[in-house]
Design a protein around this motif. Structure first.
Motif, mmCIF file in Angstrom:
data_model
loop_
_atom_site.group_PDB
_atom_site.id
_atom_site.type_symbol
_atom_site.label_atom_id
_atom_site.label_comp_id
_atom_site.label_asym_id
_atom_site.label_seq_id
_atom_site.Cartn_x
_atom_site.Cartn_y
_atom_site.Cartn_z
ATOM 1 N N SER A 152 11.787 -0.235 5.718
ATOM 2 C CA SER A 152 11.472 -1.100 6.868
ATOM 3 C C SER A 152 11.395 -2.565 6.462
ATOM 4 O O SER A 152 10.834 -2.897 5.421
ATOM 5 N N THR B 37 10.298 4.673 6.310
ATOM 6 C CA THR B 37 9.296 3.607 6.217
ATOM 7 C C THR B 37 9.556 2.713 5.014
ATOM 8 O O THR B 37 9.352 1.505 5.084
ATOM 9 N N CYS C 10 6.500 5.549 14.484
ATOM 10 C CA CYS C 10 5.632 5.983 13.387
ATOM 11 C C CYS C 10 6.230 7.220 12.736
ATOM 12 O O CYS C 10 6.961 7.978 13.363
ATOM 13 N N SER D 89 13.039 2.032 17.196
ATOM 14 C CA SER D 89 13.325 2.063 15.759
ATOM 15 C C SER D 89 14.833 1.967 15.539
ATOM 16 O O SER D 89 15.620 2.563 16.272
ATOM 17 N N ASN E 168 13.862 -1.113 10.881
ATOM 18 C CA ASN E 168 12.457 -0.663 10.818
ATOM 19 C C ASN E 168 12.351 0.856 10.763
ATOM 20 O O ASN E 168 11.549 1.448 11.467
ATOM 21 N N GLY E 169 13.137 1.467 9.900
ATOM 22 C CA GLY E 169 12.931 2.887 9.651
ATOM 23 C C GLY E 169 14.188 3.734 9.577
ATOM 24 O O GLY E 169 14.213 4.755 8.896
ATOM 25 N N ASN F 193 9.424 7.491 -0.570
ATOM 26 C CA ASN F 193 8.299 7.330 0.356
ATOM 27 C C ASN F 193 7.021 7.086 -0.442
ATOM 28 O O ASN F 193 6.451 8.025 -0.992
ATOM 29 N N THR G 12 7.483 0.305 10.219
ATOM 30 C CA THR G 12 7.053 1.590 10.767
ATOM 31 C C THR G 12 5.869 2.122 9.956
ATOM 32 O O THR G 12 5.884 2.090 8.733
ATOM 33 N N THR G 13 4.869 2.595 10.652
ATOM 34 C CA THR G 13 3.659 3.079 9.974
ATOM 35 C C THR G 13 3.802 4.557 9.613
ATOM 36 O O THR G 13 4.597 5.284 10.198
ATOM 37 N N THR G 14 3.002 4.988 8.635
ATOM 38 C CA THR G 14 3.033 6.377 8.172
ATOM 39 C C THR G 14 1.665 7.020 8.357
ATOM 40 O O THR G 14 0.641 6.397 8.092
#
Lengths: 401, 401
Positions: free
Chosen positions: A386, A383, A40, A312, A316-317, A71, A396-398
């Protein structure tokens, strides 16, 4: 396995000073309290705000259009809209996102020179009136689908010095910029100015000079035909702080202001109003990407280095690790003890999902599965790059704090 | 701009013979009838079925576990489950997807050597009993969280000859494979066999020989300690047909069968049951990726080449063009007329989103915005590597016909 060791240069990266910052304290407080699933990204909005204000204070006459692609987290967009920032967008979904987070259509610049005709029409319907072009085909679409809009024309530069080069894909030759901008008025559009981009993560403030010189020359040619260019878009490229610490924003501002005065002065032209498109500068250092160690192993009992597999990787990031573009600063637990060289890799079954190919990192020998490895200054292009679900792994979450 | 031309080798690619195939007719019928938004991938399921049956006929003793990461479209998984295929998976979401499409847990092999302990437990709870490892840390997790399961141990090879190399990230040294498999039984697990991977898009059938030799040697060592390995997982690497046409599957089968007989015969061992993990072989040629031309332009009036910007690039479907890994065959309308060299690029504001850096394609001079450019043999690693929303662009969609 020995080849791998030989191919990589061994480098030690101490944790950044930002480790002791207030921003880091806020991020750590969130991580300790919420313990979100990894990987994350945690964005400290106060850092985004600080960077934005530093930039606008350093270049008081300039207007910053945030590069949304760096972003697109709604919290970041909302904050920047509140601060009065503009938004540099690449597509209709980015326009819709900005509008949903409080941006006004007049503060949006459709900076992508690659646009479907239908997307020009849709952007216009949404109220967007600033567009960038680099071709007659696109200019004709703008004339038909976005009448009366302001048009920037992007000039191609040789952008040596940047980590990421843009020169070849975007922009056109100087004389083509002149003819496109000369046509703009005849087509019922407003010639706004020249735009250029020095390449992402540009560590040399002098890199803007060539673009400004080119822009002044173009403006002078058009002025002699009675066409005034009120604006100049000097693009993005303002860096984040990775293992190579970048010059301060004030230094960029001084060097760029000098270039502007020199080249436009020499051409006998008034200074244009400056637009810029910061991405990394605003969000990179604001973000910490938390990963978890999935596995630590050696490939042979003879190996002196370990493989550290994280949850990661480039899919994915951590796309900025590709081709060893950016060496990030990492922090780990179990510091203070002995360290040893490691190769970092992502969690997919893809052989190219290895963070770096030319350097190893030094990490604690005690590092083990389940530990967190935190990536500093990871707020930009992490992110947003990703994959949707490669190997079944979610993007990947933010979290904004 | 001249530099760009000099850096690229000019090559002409004629359309594939598959253009006239029944599969192509089915795909074109769908595209004409439905006219789905672009970019999109259309998968001809009959081709997937044909390829699967060809493979299992060519290697009658072998069991194919489809590499789900190549293309996780539900229609593909459902078809292969119906045909009795197994599934090679990289993560819990891939396991859940396979189960949802009709796979039985006993037909799923968790081939990723990089697994969180919690994911091992979850896979076991879902009924999965086949796992691949290459480290003691992972083996211990398997012993604790997946007791009684069958374990493959992956040996690292020098996989020269493949377009994509896997050797460095996965597998471990031969003597470590021996000790891991020797420990497997003591830990309450079943030693199933050796696994190896010759690298994706492997055009040399002889490339499997070294892995089979290594596996036979490992099996012999373990047999002398009374440990029998009933299986051998020879991985994937079976190619798709791009601009370089690959040898027929029957040729791979012959060469591999010879290697098996030779090496296991020499070691005085019975032939193991063979598992393989085809990905590209089953889905690459089944897929056509339809893109739309967004813009055709020149960077300078002096340029003899054009830039053709498509609505698909490395971030939303064409990741295999990175580093000039795979040159795809393209078909366009307006054929028959004059052609000229073009650089192909994707739709994002990212300077690296250019299809190829070392070659130009020859495309019709009449090609224009709105035309479709169809990418042949694009069924593998296209949609599955799409970004979630980089630059606001949605992942490429898949349609099965």
């Amino acid at each position: 396995m020995g080849d791998m060791t030989a191919r990589r240069e061994l480098t030690t990266y101490p944790p950044s000073n930002t480790e002791d910052s207030e921003a880091m304290a806020r991020i750590r407080e969130f991580l300790d309290r919420v313990a979100p699933p990894t990987p994350c990204l945690v964005i400290d909005l106060q850092t985004v705000r600080d960077r934005y204000l530093e930039l606008t204070e350093a270049l008081p006459g300039a207007r910053a259009f945030y590069a949304v692609k760096a972003n697109p987290a709604p919290g970041v967009l909302r904050l920047l809209a509140t601060l009065g920032a503009g938004f540099d967008v690449a597509s209709i979904p980015e326009i819709e996102l900005c509008l949903a987070e409080g941006a006004r259509p007049e503060d949006i610049s459709y900076g992508n020179t690659i646009k479907k005709r239908a997307d020009v029409a849709k952007a216009f319907a949404l109220g967007v009136r600033k567009f960038t072009t680099d071709s007659m085909a696109d200019l004709e679409n703008l004339a038909e689908c976005a009448p009366g809009s302001s048009v920037f024309c992007r000039v191609a530069l040789n952008d040596t010095g940047a980590v990421f080069e843009f020169g070849s894909k975007f922009g056109c030759a100087s004389d083509m910029v002149v003819s496109l901008l000369a046509r703009t008025g005849e087509l019922g559009l407003h010639p706004a100015g020249v735009s250029f981009h020095v390449g992402s993560q540009q560590l040399d403030p002098a890199a803007w000079d060539a673009g400004i010189a080119e822009a002044a020359e173009i403006a002078a040619k058009l002025a002699s035909d009675g066409i005034q260019l009120p604006l100049l878009n000097i693009g993005g490229g303002f860096p984040g702080n990775y293992t190579v610490v970048s010059p301060p924003t004030t230094h960029y501002a001084t060097v760029i202001s000098d270039s502007l005065a020199r080249h436009f002065g020499a051409a006998g032209l008034p200074l244009p109003e400056v637009m810029l498109e910061p991405g990394r500068l605003l969000v990179a250092d604001a973000g910490l990407l938390r990963t978890e160690v999935v596995l630590v192993s050696r490939k042979s009992t003879a190996d002196d280095h370990r493989w550290v597999y994280l949850d990661s990787g480039r899919y994915n990031g951590m796309a900025d690790t590709e081709n060893d573009w950016i060496y990030f600063q990492l922090t780990t637990p179990r510091r203070g003890g002995e360290t040893g060289p490691v190769i970092l890799a992502g969690p997919t079954c893809d052989g190219t999902d290895v963070w770096y190919h030319n350097r190893m990192y030094e990490l604690p020998l005690e590092l083990r599965a389940g530990d967190h490895v935190d990536v500093l200054s990871a707020g930009a292009y992490s992110t947003s790059t990703s994959c949707a679900d490669f190997n079944g792994f979610a993007p990947t979450t933010t979290h904004c704090v």
